[in-house]
Design a protein around this motif. Structure first.
Motif, short mmCIF file in Angstrom:
data_model
loop_
_atom_site.label_atom_id
_atom_site.label_comp_id
_atom_site.label_asym_id
_atom_site.label_seq_id
_atom_site.Cartn_x
_atom_site.Cartn_y
_atom_site.Cartn_z
N TRP A 159 -38.88 -32.40 12.90
CA TRP A 159 -38.12 -31.51 12.02
C TRP A 159 -37.67 -30.25 12.74
O TRP A 159 -36.57 -29.75 12.51
CB TRP A 159 -38.94 -31.17 10.77
CG TRP A 159 -39.04 -32.34 9.83
CD1 TRP A 159 -40.15 -33.10 9.58
CD2 TRP A 159 -37.98 -32.91 9.06
NE1 TRP A 159 -39.84 -34.11 8.69
CE2 TRP A 159 -38.52 -34.01 8.35
CE3 TRP A 159 -36.64 -32.61 8.88
CZ2 TRP A 159 -37.76 -34.80 7.48
CZ3 TRP A 159 -35.88 -33.38 8.02
CH2 TRP A 159 -36.44 -34.46 7.34
N TYR A 160 -38.52 -29.71 13.64
CA TYR A 160 -38.09 -28.56 14.44
C TYR A 160 -36.85 -28.91 15.25
O TYR A 160 -35.92 -28.10 15.36
CB TYR A 160 -39.20 -28.13 15.41
CG TYR A 160 -40.34 -27.35 14.80
CD1 TYR A 160 -40.17 -26.51 13.71
CD2 TYR A 160 -41.62 -27.44 15.37
CE1 TYR A 160 -41.24 -25.79 13.18
CE2 TYR A 160 -42.69 -26.71 14.85
CZ TYR A 160 -42.49 -25.90 13.76
OH TYR A 160 -43.54 -25.17 13.24
N LEU A 161 -36.84 -30.10 15.82
CA LEU A 161 -35.70 -30.50 16.66
C LEU A 161 -34.42 -30.60 15.83
O LEU A 161 -33.36 -30.18 16.27
CB LEU A 161 -36.01 -31.83 17.35
CG LEU A 161 -34.93 -32.34 18.32
CD1 LEU A 161 -34.68 -31.33 19.44
CD2 LEU A 161 -35.34 -33.70 18.89
N MET A 162 -34.53 -31.16 14.62
CA MET A 162 -33.35 -31.25 13.75
C MET A 162 -32.79 -29.86 13.46
O MET A 162 -31.58 -29.63 13.53
CB MET A 162 -33.71 -31.95 12.43
CG MET A 162 -33.94 -33.43 12.54
SD MET A 162 -34.16 -34.12 10.87
CE MET A 162 -34.90 -35.69 11.26
N ALA A 163 -33.68 -28.94 13.12
CA ALA A 163 -33.25 -27.57 12.81
C ALA A 163 -32.72 -26.87 14.05
O ALA A 163 -31.72 -26.15 13.99
CB ALA A 163 -34.39 -26.78 12.19
N ALA A 164 -33.40 -27.08 15.18
CA ALA A 164 -32.98 -26.45 16.44
C ALA A 164 -31.57 -26.88 16.81
O ALA A 164 -30.76 -26.07 17.30
CB ALA A 164 -33.96 -26.80 17.55
N LYS A 165 -31.26 -28.14 16.57
CA LYS A 165 -29.93 -28.65 16.91
C LYS A 165 -28.85 -28.14 15.96
O LYS A 165 -27.66 -28.36 16.20
CB LYS A 165 -29.95 -30.18 16.94
CG LYS A 165 -30.66 -30.73 18.17
CD LYS A 165 -30.51 -32.23 18.28
CE LYS A 165 -31.04 -32.73 19.63
NZ LYS A 165 -30.81 -34.16 19.83
N GLN A 166 -29.27 -27.49 14.88
CA GLN A 166 -28.31 -26.81 14.00
C GLN A 166 -28.25 -25.31 14.29
O GLN A 166 -27.59 -24.57 13.57
CB GLN A 166 -28.68 -27.04 12.54
CG GLN A 166 -28.51 -28.47 12.07
CD GLN A 166 -28.42 -28.55 10.56
OE1 GLN A 166 -27.45 -28.10 9.94
NE2 GLN A 166 -29.45 -29.10 9.94
#
Length: 272
Positions: free
Chosen positions: A189-196
């Motif tokens: 989930w951190y990665l998904m948010a980071a990519k935004q």
């Protein structure tokens, strides 16, 4: 059916459609006026429709009162028009009315009422309402604190792409709040948010790679994410980057900096 009966039936159907067609045209012309910055015309046309019960126009009128566009700002009037539209099922109005109860604007602050309207909007798929319900369950506002319910609503918003909800979901899995601790889920989930572009998630992702929590220790990847977060103004990232850099070689730091530039240049999509 005789020829006369057929013609009569068709004519009646056409006549029945005329009011709806007229309303659609007026809604469209009001929107065009609004988009052109002609708020007075938009307000006048939406009010005519709103007074005839059109839910979309009622919501738009509430928005104009809420934001002081084409009319003096009046939260009480905004709440009145939002309520009319919300009671007809307009999802935007339901969310907006919930927000007014949440903030105490135009109505007496009432977290229970805020939750009631947020829930109606959230059940229609409104991301902001789902996120706000997550907040209310996490904080115990208007309802008993319930981390599991908070996680459930945050997940709904996160699955629709809300970056803040994705980041909070990562923190909840990392800390075991509302669900058993799951570092792999936290990293996902951190990665998904980071990519935004969510700077807090970028920093937290960097820290996971620095400490090896849930992932293999990778100073280059940690330095990359912490650099990106620091450039976005995330307050703890710069200091954390310095700590990571203190144990890295010059060539490793150069590689991390190169990857950070590539990552940012790709809109955070090419960050491997």
């Amino acid at each position: 059916m005789t020829g006369f009966q057929f013609k009569y039936t068709v004519a009646a159907a056409v006549l029945a459609l005329i009011p709806a067609m007229g309303a659609a045209q007026t809604l469209e012309s009001a929107q065009e006026a609004y988009d052109a910055g002609d708020y007075q015309t938009a307000f006048r046309e939406w009010r005519q429709l709103a007074e005839r019960g059109d839910a979309t126009a009622q919501y738009e009128l509430g928005w104009m009162y809420d934001n002081g566009e084409g009319v003096a700002q009046d939260y009480a009037e905004a709440a009145r028009w939002y309520r009319m539209a919300a009671e007809q099922g307009d999802v935007d109005a339901q969310f907006s009315l919930g927000a007014m109860y949440d903030l105490g604007e135009g109505v007496q602050q009432d977290y229970a009422e805020a939750m009631r309207w947020y829930l109606k909007a959230a059940e229609q798929g409104d991301i902001d309402a789902q996120y706000n319900l997550g907040n209310m369950y996490a904080e115990g506002s208007g309802v008993a604190r319930d981390d599991a319910e908070a996680l459930r609503w945050y997940r709904m918003a996160a699955e629709q792409g809300d970056a803040e909800a994705q980041g909070i979901l990562g923190m909840m899995y990392e800390n075991g709040e509302g669900a058993p601790r799951d570092l792999a889920e936290a990293e996902r989930w951190y990665l998904m948010a980071a990519k935004q572009g969510d700077a807090d998630s970028q920093a937290l992702l960097g820290l996971m790679y620095a400490t090896g929590d849930g992932v293999a220790v990778d100073d280059v990847t940690a330095h990359m994410w912490l650099s990106i977060a620091a450039l976005a103004g995330q307050p703890e990232a710069l200091e954390a980057k310095g700590v990571v850099a203190s144990s890295m070689t010059a060539s490793a730091i150069a590689e991390a900096d190169r990857r950070a530039l590539v990552c940012m240049g790709s809109g955070f999509q090419n960050c491997d």
